[in-house]
Design a protein around this motif. Structure first.
Motif, PDB file in Angstrom:
ATOM      1  N   GLN A 121     101.927 -24.717 -18.463  1.00  0.00           N
ATOM      2  CA  GLN A 121     100.508 -24.574 -18.814  1.00  0.00           C
ATOM      3  C   GLN A 121      99.900 -25.922 -19.213  1.00  0.00           C
ATOM      4  O   GLN A 121      98.716 -26.159 -18.995  1.00  0.00           O
ATOM      5  CB  GLN A 121     100.361 -23.540 -19.932  1.00  0.00           C
ATOM      6  N   ALA A 122     100.718 -26.798 -19.792  1.00  0.00           N
ATOM      7  CA  ALA A 122     100.227 -28.120 -20.204  1.00  0.00           C
ATOM      8  C   ALA A 122     100.007 -29.043 -19.010  1.00  0.00           C
ATOM      9  O   ALA A 122      99.346 -30.079 -19.130  1.00  0.00           O
ATOM     10  CB  ALA A 122     101.213 -28.758 -21.185  1.00  0.00           C
ATOM     11  N   GLY A 123     100.543 -28.670 -17.849  1.00  0.00           N
ATOM     12  CA  GLY A 123     100.404 -29.498 -16.656  1.00  0.00           C
ATOM     13  C   GLY A 123      98.974 -29.602 -16.148  1.00  0.00           C
ATOM     14  O   GLY A 123      98.670 -30.448 -15.303  1.00  0.00           O
ATOM     15  N   GLU A 124      98.079 -28.770 -16.679  1.00  0.00           N
ATOM     16  CA  GLU A 124      96.669 -28.799 -16.242  1.00  0.00           C
ATOM     17  C   GLU A 124      96.024 -30.172 -16.464  1.00  0.00           C
ATOM     18  O   GLU A 124      95.160 -30.582 -15.700  1.00  0.00           O
ATOM     19  CB  GLU A 124      95.908 -27.702 -16.999  1.00  0.00           C
ATOM     20  N   PHE A 125      96.417 -30.862 -17.523  1.00  0.00           N
ATOM     21  CA  PHE A 125      95.899 -32.217 -17.777  1.00  0.00           C
ATOM     22  C   PHE A 125      97.056 -33.124 -18.154  1.00  0.00           C
ATOM     23  O   PHE A 125      98.109 -32.653 -18.586  1.00  0.00           O
ATOM     24  CB  PHE A 125      94.892 -32.225 -18.931  1.00  0.00           C
ATOM     25  N   ASP A 126      96.818 -34.423 -18.049  1.00  0.00           N
ATOM     26  CA  ASP A 126      97.817 -35.394 -18.444  1.00  0.00           C
ATOM     27  C   ASP A 126      97.396 -36.023 -19.775  1.00  0.00           C
ATOM     28  O   ASP A 126      96.233 -36.389 -19.943  1.00  0.00           O
ATOM     29  CB  ASP A 126      97.938 -36.475 -17.360  1.00  0.00           C
ATOM     30  N   VAL A 127      98.326 -36.152 -20.699  1.00  0.00           N
ATOM     31  CA  VAL A 127      97.980 -36.676 -22.034  1.00  0.00           C
ATOM     32  C   VAL A 127      97.315 -38.050 -21.931  1.00  0.00           C
ATOM     33  O   VAL A 127      96.333 -38.334 -22.610  1.00  0.00           O
ATOM     34  CB  VAL A 127      99.237 -36.757 -22.931  1.00  0.00           C
ATOM     35  N   LYS A 128      97.844 -38.898 -21.028  1.00  0.00           N
ATOM     36  CA  LYS A 128      97.367 -40.290 -20.975  1.00  0.00           C
ATOM     37  C   LYS A 128      95.942 -40.403 -20.463  1.00  0.00           C
ATOM     38  O   LYS A 128      95.183 -41.263 -20.890  1.00  0.00           O
ATOM     39  CB  LYS A 128      98.305 -41.131 -20.107  1.00  0.00           C
ATOM     40  N   ILE A 138      94.890 -29.416 -24.334  1.00  0.00           N
ATOM     41  CA  ILE A 138      95.453 -28.618 -23.238  1.00  0.00           C
ATOM     42  C   ILE A 138      96.669 -29.337 -22.650  1.00  0.00           C
ATOM     43  O   ILE A 138      97.686 -28.721 -22.342  1.00  0.00           O
ATOM     44  CB  ILE A 138      94.372 -28.337 -22.166  1.00  0.00           C
ATOM     45  N   ALA A 139      96.566 -30.663 -22.527  1.00  0.00           N
ATOM     46  CA  ALA A 139      97.689 -31.448 -21.996  1.00  0.00           C
ATOM     47  C   ALA A 139      98.922 -31.340 -22.894  1.00  0.00           C
ATOM     48  O   ALA A 139     100.043 -31.527 -22.445  1.00  0.00           O
ATOM     49  CB  ALA A 139      97.279 -32.911 -21.847  1.00  0.00           C
ATOM     50  N   LEU A 140      98.711 -31.071 -24.174  1.00  0.00           N
ATOM     51  CA  LEU A 140      99.843 -31.002 -25.109  1.00  0.00           C
ATOM     52  C   LEU A 140     100.483 -29.613 -25.170  1.00  0.00           C
ATOM     53  O   LEU A 140     101.705 -29.491 -25.172  1.00  0.00           O
ATOM     54  CB  LEU A 140      99.385 -31.428 -26.512  1.00  0.00           C
TER      55      LEU A 140
HETATM   56 NA    NA Z   1     100.333 -32.343 -19.634  1.00  0.00          NA
END
Ligand code: NA
Ligand code: FAD
Length: 378
Positions: A121-128, A138-140
């Motif tokens: 589910q966190a793959g939707e956004f990248d933390v960086k 969401i990334a986390l």
């Molecule tokens: Na992520």
């Protein structure tokens, strides 16, 4: 007098106690009508229930020096802090753990299954590359958990639309893949058996310590003002660092809390000490019910009354109590400038959470005061 201490919170009182024990004559001033700074508590008059005047204070530490030191003034109960949260009419354990996840997704995931689900589910956004607080959250932890337990709760804490909040306010979001919902992970935890104020008063109870309340350091009509004392004797200053320098480098920004206290004619309101409210349709962030901090006092406290306190959060104005540093890039620049000014201030030692513009837990304030005493003042 050998030493002036501005502020009677844990930082100031620790210095006062150490110095008095070493034979110095110490005066502590505080602009409030009571000692103890934000850790101060008092008995609610109708019920006798101990109320933490500036928000719930839970003592915890893994520092053996601090633990040994605080035990000179008080014993501690075996209270263990736990927090729950009410989301869309259902109560979940906090911090987000395997119990929360399984209840939320109506499932029976193992730790590895839950980890895999959250990772997906966190793959939707990248933390960086996350553009704001929402994308970063969401990334986390993925969208479902973020929206339920973090997004609106944080937006309420900052009184800001989540899309307008910066990603910088979070570096990580706590998720545990066990059922452990103990709030703190420290070696020692508990509440002072006779209350915070008894503890604080014992620290100040020494013939070499004089405490003067209702005295503001910047009030030049009183004899212990900044103007009258700087350069005359050593000063430990635990008030706001920007105020000390008349805000010449700008006002550092803080978040404050508003509290609404109520006495209810029922024995138990929520069955626990702290219930969070992470949804937008409830204006407060949490409700404290103080009798649950001291279950061992159940024969002392009245059984048919309880005291609750709703907590609201917002940006502080200059006249508000500063509680949590906001720490924007501008604040960090200002703080560096104030630190430079502080170096040039002869024999004035800036300490504590206001004097250093840092969130400090009680054990950290005490630990850093012990260091200042041992390394510099003793
Ligand atoms: Na992520
Ligand atoms: P303070 O306690 O703020 O004391 C500073 C004192 O200086 C105050 O009494 C103030 O009146 C006085 N002062 C300021 N300006 C002047 C002036 N011009 N003249 C005279 N006096 C002045 N810690 C934990 O370990 N566990 C918790 O659960 C916890 N919960 C918290 C909840 C909230 C809402 C907040 C805000 C803090 C919490 N803390 C907690 C942190 C704890 O309050 C601090 O660690 C502690 O207050 C630090 O002590 P201090 O002496 O640095 O500052």
């Amino acid at each position: 007098m050998d030493l002036l201490i501005v502020g009677s919170g844990f930082f100031g009182l620790t210095i006062a106690e150490r110095a008095a024990n070493a034979g110095r004559k110490v005066t502590v001033i505080d602009r409030r009508h009571h000692i103890g700074g934000n850790a101060y508590s008092e008995a609610e008059p109708e019920t006798g229930i101990e109320v933490h005047r500036y928000g719930a204070h839970l003592f915890h530490t893994s520092n053996p020096t601090v633990w040994e030191y605080v035990n000179r003034f008080t014993t501690f109960t075996n209270y263990v802090h736990r927090v729950y949260t009410t989301h869309k009419g259902t109560v979940f354990p906090m911090p987000v753990n395997l119990g929360t996840i399984n209840q939320f997704f109506q499932s029976a995931y193992t730790p590895d299954q839950a980890r895999a689900l959250v990772r997906e589910q966190a793959g939707e956004f990248d933390v960086k590359s996350a553009a704001n607080f929402e994308e970063k959250g969401i990334a986390l932890v993925g969208r479902p958990l973020f929206e339920a337990f973090f997004r609106d709760y944080t937006a309420k804490q900052w009184q800001t639309d989540p899309q307008k909040l910066s990603g910088d306010i979070i570096s990580r979001l706590p998720v545990r893949y066990t059922y452990d919902n103990r709030y703190f992970n420290d070696t020692w935890e508990g509440l002072p058996t006779d209350g915070y104020t008894a503890w604080l008063e014992r620290m100040a109870d020494h013939p070499n310590i004089e405490v003067k309340l209702n005295v503001d350091y910047f009030d030049e009509s009183q004899p212990l003002s900044r103007k009258a004392t700087v350069g005359q004797l050593p000063v430990v200053y635990t008030g706001p660092v920007d105020r000390y320098f008349d805000y010449t480098e700008g006002a550092l920004s803080w978040r404050t809390l508003d509290f609404e206290q109520e006495v209810l004619n029922i024995g138990d309101f929520q069955g626990t000490s702290v219930m969070n409210y992470p949804d937008m349709d409830v204006p407060y962030t949490r409700i404290h019910e103080f009798k649950h901090f001291h279950p061992e006092r159940k024969d002392v406290y009245e059984s048919d009354k309880t005291v609750i306190m709703r907590e609201f959060s917002r940006f502080a104005n200059r006249e508000d109590e500063p509680y949590y540093p906001v720490n924007t890039p501008t604040d960090r620049e200002g703080l560096l400038a104030y630190r430079e000014l502080a170096k040039g201030e002869k024999d004035v030692h800036f300490g504590g959470r206001l004097g250093t513009y840092q969130y400090l837990d009680m054990h950290m304030a005490i630990g850093s005061a012990l260091s200042l005493w041992n390394n510099t003042l003793s």
